[in-house]
Design a protein around this motif. Structure first.
Motif, PDB file in Angstrom:
ATOM      1  N   TRP A 173       0.834  -1.195   0.000  1.00 27.08           N
ATOM      2  CA  TRP A 173       0.000   0.000   0.000  1.00 27.08           C
ATOM      3  C   TRP A 173       0.876   1.256   0.000  1.00 27.08           C
ATOM      4  N   ARG A 191      -6.723   3.215   6.371  1.00 22.30           N
ATOM      5  CA  ARG A 191      -7.028   2.025   5.578  1.00 22.30           C
ATOM      6  C   ARG A 191      -6.798   0.761   6.395  1.00 22.30           C
ATOM      7  N   THR A 195      -9.915  -1.884   7.197  1.00 25.25           N
ATOM      8  CA  THR A 195      -9.832  -3.277   6.742  1.00 25.25           C
ATOM      9  C   THR A 195      -9.555  -4.241   7.900  1.00 25.25           C
TER      10      THR A 195
END
Length: 350
Positions: A173, A191, A195
Motif C-alpha cells: 500500500w 485504511r 480493513t
C-alpha cells in the motif's frame, strides 16, 4: 524470483516451486547460502515488494499495527524455549512455512543463523501458516499477523532485533496521491483500521493516534493487555479456537468484553493461586454469556467466537494442567510463564 538459493559443491538441487508461483529453497538441504538470500532482501527496498511474495526482514525492523500484546503469552513461550529449545526451532520453522515437526538442530544452531538448523519442509510449503505484513508509504513493513510470535523472537535471549524472519507480503500500500508523507501515512493507517488490520487502542480501550503507535515489537515497546493473556489461557476451557470464526483480534474482543465485569490486579499475576482463579473466573464468565450475545465491537456473537456450550470434564482437566502440564515433570503454559517471570519459583501441582 525472490529467493536466489545458491548451489555449492555439495548441493545439487535447491527447493521446489511453491504456492503463488514463487520459488523457495529447502531448509533440509545442506550448505545453502542463506546469507546471500537474506542479505538480498535486507538490501532491497520494501517499496519494491509485491503481494504474495515471501521476504526476509530483521524482526526489529517490523512495525507493529497494534499497541498491545498479552505479556504472559510471550512469557510462556520464553519460558518454554529456555526449557525446550526444540520447541523454539519448531516454531521458527513454522513461521518459515516449513513445517514444525522433526526439526533437526544441534548445540551449534542459532535462531540468528537460519542455515544452522533444518526444517522438515521447503520454506513456504505451508504459506498459510506464515506471518504477514503490508508495505507502507514510508517503506516500512507493517506486521498484520504475528505480534506475539515475533515479540517472543525479539525478547528471547538468543534472538533479538537482528534475528532474520521470513514474512509473507499481504499487500503493498505504498502508492499514494498525497502531497506529503504525513498525509500518505494518515491515509495508510485509516485504511489499516477500515480493513481490520490494526488495533489502535490502549489496554483500557481508548483510541490511539497513529503517530503515537509503537514502532517496534517486544515487551519493551508494546503495552500489556492482561485480559489478552487470560483469554489465551482459557482456550479449550471455555472457548475453542478451531470453532471460532477466523477474525483479526479475536482475543482482544473477548478481553474487552470481559473487562466490563471482571477486575484484575496485574501486580498479583505472579501468584499461582490468584492467576488460576482469574483464568477460571474469565472462563466461566465467557460461558455465562448468551450464545447470541455480541462480543465487544467484533460484530460476532459469543458462539461465533468459539464459546463452548458448557463447562465440562475437559474444562476441569485443561485448567488443572495449566501450571504443571499433562506429563510428569513438564510444566503447562501458565507454569512456564510464571517460572520465566520468577526464576526458581516453587509451583504447586495437584
Amino acid at each position: 524470483m525472490i529467493f536466489k538459493a545458491l548451489k555449492t559443491v555439495k548441493t545439487a538441487v535447491l527447493g521446489l516451486c511453491i504456492s503463488a508461483g514463487l520459488i523457495g529453497f529447502s531448509a533440509q538441504a545442506e550448505n545453502i547460502d542463506y546469507l546471500s538470500a537474506i542479505n538480498s532482501d535486507l538490501n532491497a527496498s520494501p517499496l519494491t515488494f509485491s503481494k504474495g511474495e515471501l521476504r526476509w526482514a530483521k524482526v526489529g525492523d517490523l512495525r507493529p499495527t497494534q499497541a498491545l500484546i498479552g505479556y504472559d503469552q510471550v512469557n510462556y513461550k520464553l519460558g518454554r524455549y529456555q526449557a525446550e529449545p526444540k520447541k523454539m526451532y519448531e516454531e521458527i520453522c513454522e513461521s518459515y512455512g516449513a513445517g514444525e515437526k522433526k526439526v533437526k538442530w544441534s548445540e551449534q544452531s542459532s535462531p540468528l543463523k537460519p542455515g544452522s538448523f533444518n526444517c522438515p519442509l521447503a520454506i513456504g510449503s505451508e504459506a498459510a501458516e506464515m506471518k504477514t505484513a503490508i508495505v507502507g508509504p514510508d517503506g516500512h513493513l507493517y506486521l498484520t499477523d504475528g505480534h506475539h510470535t515475533f515479540s517472543t523472537f525479539i525478547d528471547m535471549e538468543n534472538g533479538g532485533a537482528q534475528m532474520p524472519v521470513l514474512i509473507k507480503i499481504q499487500d503493498n500500500w505504498s502508492a499514494s496521491e498525497s502531497d506529503t508523507i504525513e498525509q500518505a501515512m494518515s491515509q495508510f493507517w485509516q485504511r489499516l483500521a477500515q480493513t481490520n488490520n490494526s488495533w489502535q487502542f490502549t489496554a483500557s480501550g481508548e483510541a490511539i493516534s497513529y503517530v503515537n503507535m509503537p514502532t517496534t515489537l517486544g515487551q519493551d515497546s508494546l503495552a500489556n493487555q492482561a485480559f489478552r493473556a487470560l483469554v489465551y489461557f482459557a482456550r479449550d476451557i471455555s472457548w475453542v479456537k478451531k470453532q471460532a470464526e477466523a477474525i483479526n483480534f479475536l482475543e482482544f474482543h473477548w478481553g474487552y468484553e470481559l473487562a466490563k465485569s471482571i477486575s484484575v490486579d496485574e501486580q498479583r499475576l505472579v501468584e499461582q493461586a490468584y492467576y488460576l482463579s482469574k483464568i477460571e473466573e474469565v472462563a466461566k464468565q465467557m460461558l455465562a454469556y448468551a450464545p447470541e450475545q455480541a462480543i465487544a465491537s467484533s460484530g460476532r456473537s459469543a458462539k461465533q467466537l468459539g464459546q463452548k456450550a458448557a463447562w465440562d470434564n475437559n474444562s476441569d482437566k485443561t485448567l488443572q494442567q495449566l501450571v504443571c502440564g499433562s506429563k510428569k515433570g513438564r510444566l503447562g503454559k501458565l507454569g512456564f510463564a510464571l517460572s520465566y517471570k520468577q526464576p526458581g519459583v516453587s509451583l504447586e501441582c495437584n
